[in-house]
Structures are given as structure tokens and as C-alpha cells.
Design an enzyme around this catalytic site. Structure first.
Site, PDB file in Angstrom:
ATOM      1  CB  CYS A 114      -0.987  -0.031   1.161  1.00 25.84           C
ATOM      2  SG  CYS A 114      -2.313   1.184   0.999  1.00 25.84           S
ATOM      3  CG  HIS A 208      -3.582  -3.293   3.277  1.00 28.09           C
ATOM      4  ND1 HIS A 208      -2.632  -2.827   4.156  1.00 28.09           N
ATOM      5  CD2 HIS A 208      -4.108  -2.215   2.668  1.00 28.09           C
ATOM      6  CE1 HIS A 208      -2.595  -1.506   4.100  1.00 28.09           C
ATOM      7  NE2 HIS A 208      -3.476  -1.106   3.201  1.00 28.09           N
ATOM      8  CD  GLU A 210      -1.352  -5.754   5.685  1.00 29.41           C
ATOM      9  OE1 GLU A 210      -2.053  -4.781   6.007  1.00 29.41           O
ATOM     10  OE2 GLU A 210      -0.951  -5.937   4.512  1.00 29.41           O
TER      11      GLU A 210
END
Length: 230
Positions: A114, A208, A210
Site C-alpha cells: 500500500c 493489503h 497481511e
């Protein structure tokens, strides 16, 4: 380097934080980054935006993640701030530009997440759109976006030709820096991923990864290249 557990540095926030009896400035990071690196086979190392980061001071690492976060100061790419651009954090900007510069000098495997992709673009001379609609539905709420991935790219080899990602951003890449190839786009044309031509592994994603500990493909790819550090 440990052949089984590469050291993967992750840039962090420096924020006012409350824990236990304390209300102090602290280096903080979403745990998802740490868990994804561990589950992918690496050992995470948090890199706060203090101190002097350069090729020499990060040479002990085997890989690097530039994490998501707040807006980059528009002055870094020669623009006046839009009224919707967040308050700049020059210390974090400076630290992460230095981390990217050091990683590129070392040919260190790098994943930009990001803001991290935006840092990579600006560090190499690119610019940003300071506001886009439709990718940031509400605070702490992620937009699910289907992206098309270009054939013959590292990202295509990792994720295939089409996948759904989680986005939470209101800025995006405008002029793409020389040397970066756009490898994925959203239906509205927003740049969703880039990679650096000629590098062993330098990938930026606007989403994202994660946030999904069940899908470790990007982190696993980073750790795999880190394990084979030149």
C-alpha cells in the site's frame, strides 16, 4: 543468514500508543505483517523510523517489507498538498526512502504494501494521485477488489492472472517511475501492483496481503527469494 529462517525487516509506525499503564510514543505495527512473515518461513525484524538507515545498516537483512500507513508528504514528489491529504510525517518518509534506497543498492528482496508501493514509486521519481474514490470505504474497513495481473510478470507467477485483494487507500500511483512496470490494475484503472525491472524481487502492491493469514503467497515468494540471498 540462516538458511531456514531469513531475516525480513518491516518498517513500522511511530505513534502515541497506550498499553498497560503507559501512554507514550512507541514503534508499532499491525501484527498481521509479523504473522505472515513467520508463517511464510521467515523471522521478522521491526525497523522503526528513527536512526540512520542505509545499505550498510540493513545489510544484515535478507529481505524487506515497507508497510502500509499514512500519506506521503506531497513535497517529496514536487506537489502542493490536496486538502484531503493527511498530515505529513517527514521522519517516516525519510526513513522509508532510505530503506528503499539501501535495499535497491543491495539488491535485497523487497515487498511494498500500500503506502509501501507508493514510497517505492516516489523514491524512484514517480508521483501520486492524492485522492481516489472507491478504495477506502470506511475507517478500518477493506474494499474487496478484483485485479487483472499481466502475463510474464513475477506477480502473475505468484497469484495467477486474476485475484481478489483487500484495499484500504485513498491515494494511488500517478506517474509511474522509470524502471517500474505496472503489473496489475483494478477495474477503474487504478495501479494495483508494480515490479522493478532487472531486480531479483522488488514488488509493490496497493492492497493489503497481511490481512489474510490464509493466503501467504506474496510473503512466501519474498521469503523464498530472501532465503537465496546473493
Amino acid at each position: 543468514m540462516s538458511a531456514s529462517k531469513p531475516l525480513v525487516g518491516i518498517s513500522t509506525y511511530l505513534e502515541r500508543t497506550r498499553f498497560g499503564h503507559w501512554d507514550v510514543e512507541a514503534a508499532v505495527l499491525h501484527r498481521g505483517y509479523l504473522d505472515c512473515v513467520v508463517q511464510a518461513g521467515g523471522n521478522p525484524v521491526m525497523l522503526p523510523p528513527v536512526g540512520a538507515w542505509n545499505a550498510e545498516t540493513i545489510a544484515f537483512l535478507d529481505g524487506l517489507v515497507i508497510a502500509g500507513g499514512a500519506d506521503i508528504d506531497p513535497a517529496a514528489y514536487g506537489a502542493e498538498p490536496d486538502e484531503r491529504t493527511g498530515t505529513p510525517n517527514p521522519a517516516r518518509d525519510e526513513a522509508e526512502f532510505a530503506l528503499v534506497e539501501g535495499a535497491l543498492k543491495l539488491d535485497l528482496p523487497l515487498l511494498g504494501v500500500c503506502r509501501g508501493m507508493q514510497v517505492l514509486n516516489v523514491a524512484l521519481g514517480g508521483t501520486l494521485h492524492q485522492h481516489v474514490e472507491g478504495h477506502n470505504p470506511a475507517p478500518a474497513v477493506f474494499e474487496h477488489t478484483e485485479i487483472e495481473i499481466a502475463e510474464g510478470t513475477a506477480l502473475h507467477g505468484i497469484l495467477g492472472g486474476r485475484t481478489t485483494v483487500q484495499c484500504h487507500h485513498h491515494q494511488s500511483l500517478d506517474r509511474v517511475a522509470a524502471g517500474l512496470r505496472v503489473t496489475a490494475q483494478a477495474p477503474d484503472g487504478t495501479v494495483e501492483a508494480v515490479e522493478l525491472e532487472g531486480a531479483r524481487f522488488v514488488v509493490g502492491v496497493q492492497s493489503h496481503p497481511e490481512q489474510d493469514i490464509e493466503d501467504l503467497r506474496l510473503f512466501a515468494a519474498l521469503v523464498d527469494v530472501a532465503r537465496r540471498k546473493a
